[in-house]
Design an enzyme around this catalytic site. Sequence first.
Site, mmCIF file in Angstrom:
data_model
loop_
_atom_site.group_PDB
_atom_site.id
_atom_site.type_symbol
_atom_site.label_atom_id
_atom_site.label_comp_id
_atom_site.label_asym_id
_atom_site.label_seq_id
_atom_site.Cartn_x
_atom_site.Cartn_y
_atom_site.Cartn_z
ATOM 1 N N HIS A 19 35.913 41.911 40.361
ATOM 2 C CA HIS A 19 37.081 41.579 39.349
ATOM 3 C C HIS A 19 38.095 42.797 40.027
ATOM 4 O O HIS A 19 38.226 43.943 39.576
ATOM 5 C CB HIS A 19 36.720 41.892 38.012
ATOM 6 N N HIS A 21 42.463 43.058 41.607
ATOM 7 C CA HIS A 21 43.669 42.145 41.804
ATOM 8 C C HIS A 21 44.180 42.901 43.010
ATOM 9 O O HIS A 21 44.398 44.233 42.786
ATOM 10 C CB HIS A 21 44.596 42.200 40.811
ATOM 11 N N HIS A 199 40.216 34.860 33.714
ATOM 12 C CA HIS A 199 40.411 35.800 32.740
ATOM 13 C C HIS A 199 40.049 35.218 31.211
ATOM 14 O O HIS A 199 40.825 34.139 30.850
ATOM 15 C CB HIS A 199 41.495 36.694 32.773
ATOM 16 N N GLU A 202 39.972 39.059 27.022
ATOM 17 C CA GLU A 202 40.513 40.321 27.281
ATOM 18 C C GLU A 202 41.367 40.911 25.908
ATOM 19 O O GLU A 202 40.777 41.616 25.197
ATOM 20 C CB GLU A 202 41.135 40.489 28.449
ATOM 21 N N ASP A 280 39.538 46.198 38.154
ATOM 22 C CA ASP A 280 40.795 45.411 37.845
ATOM 23 C C ASP A 280 42.075 45.640 38.829
ATOM 24 O O ASP A 280 42.617 45.184 39.697
ATOM 25 C CB ASP A 280 40.894 45.637 36.456
ATOM 26 N N ASP A 281 42.682 46.749 38.316
ATOM 27 C CA ASP A 281 44.163 47.373 38.887
ATOM 28 C C ASP A 281 43.910 48.635 39.105
ATOM 29 O O ASP A 281 44.776 49.582 38.451
ATOM 30 C CB ASP A 281 45.223 46.776 38.066
HETATM 31 N N1 ADE Z 1 46.604 40.359 36.420
HETATM 32 C C1 ADE Z 1 46.396 41.675 36.679
HETATM 33 N N2 ADE Z 1 45.403 42.429 36.249
HETATM 34 C C2 ADE Z 1 45.386 41.666 34.874
HETATM 35 C C3 ADE Z 1 44.621 41.642 33.817
HETATM 36 N N3 ADE Z 1 43.867 42.797 33.347
HETATM 37 N N4 ADE Z 1 44.637 40.617 32.742
HETATM 38 C C4 ADE Z 1 45.294 39.572 33.267
HETATM 39 N N5 ADE Z 1 46.075 39.357 34.173
HETATM 40 C C5 ADE Z 1 45.945 40.283 35.320
HETATM 41 ZN ZN ZN Z 2 41.992 41.050 35.823
#
Ligand code: ADE
Ligand code: ZN
Length: 339
Positions: A19, A21, A199, A202, A280-281
């Site tokens: 996971h 991006h 997703h 969350e 994630d990011d």
């Molecule tokens: N795009 C990038 N990170 C995300 C996240 N945590 N939830 C939804 N969309 C995303």
């Molecule tokens: Zn994500």
Amino acid sequence: MKNISIEEFISGMPKAELHLHIEGTFEPELMFEIAKRNGKQIPYESVDQLKKAYKFNNLQEFLDIYYAGANVLITEQDFYDLTWAYLSKVHQENLAHTELFFDPQTHTDRGVPFGVVIKGIRNALEDGKEKLGISYKLIMSFLRHLDEAAAFNTLEEAMPYKDWIDGVGLDSSELGNPPSKFERVFAKASAVGFRVVAHAGEEGPSSYIWEALDVLHVNRIDHGNRAMEDMDLVDRLAEMQIPLTLCPLSNLELKVVQHLKDHPVVKMMDKNLLVTVNSDDPAYFGGYMNANYLGVAKALNMSKEQLAALAKNSFKASWLSDKEKEEKILLVDAYLKAH
Ligand code: ADE
Ligand code: ZN
């Protein structure tokens, strides 16, 4: 068992990321460099000032900054550099395999052709496989705040590159954009032969996880934290061994959990859920894979056996072949035994 620190244990352990991006790996230093060469402005004076803006109260506050950052990416080389920077970083963290998302609509809506985006990313991934030994799968994600027609259009644009894409996903603003909004697009994507993930849970309710399973027919859920509010859902996820790709530092930074001590990863493992740890990011949330493992390891006082179980889950839940999965799982077992 050698007496090594938990940091060293995590760092040396073979693992997969499921996971991630790619736009979320855009480090401020590289963002400024690419902005400069493309003649684009960033509304912050310096790297430090930009980093100070990374304080979020919820998912939307993050997404607004994340999409603004991605605006400076224009050329194939930009997407290559972005992806290569991520691979170089995780190579140092003993990442063996990555399954990463890209958000084509973030770029095509600004006039950057789909082909430019995917070629840059793919070339870096191929180089990463060859030079760094990191295998990969590529997932094209639809932005759920946009409409169904836009997602269909993106699916169409992807067709010439079908063989480079392993699956489709669903991300962006979750609340108010339930999985069912994309039922027909996902049906088409499945019919074309893509694997499907989404997703869910969350920020959105556990009902979105049911929808992802029953309406989109996903075989993996991204996040899924709120499954813990519904024990029938937990039973279903455990019985079917549907993987959940958890992202501890993201959850902390986006206030999905107030403290890592509150993170559900261990409770989920105790319920026999197939959970994995991911970043994630990472450029926005303060850490790549090892920092995510370390965060929960420390906050929840996890054992080496539990951490190795997470690494084994990461391969089990991946889209590698059964043979590749088996090889990697044996590697983790051997690593645990040796340490
Ligand atoms: N795009 C990038 N990170 C995300 C996240 N945590 N939830 C939804 N969309 C995303
Ligand atoms: Zn994500």
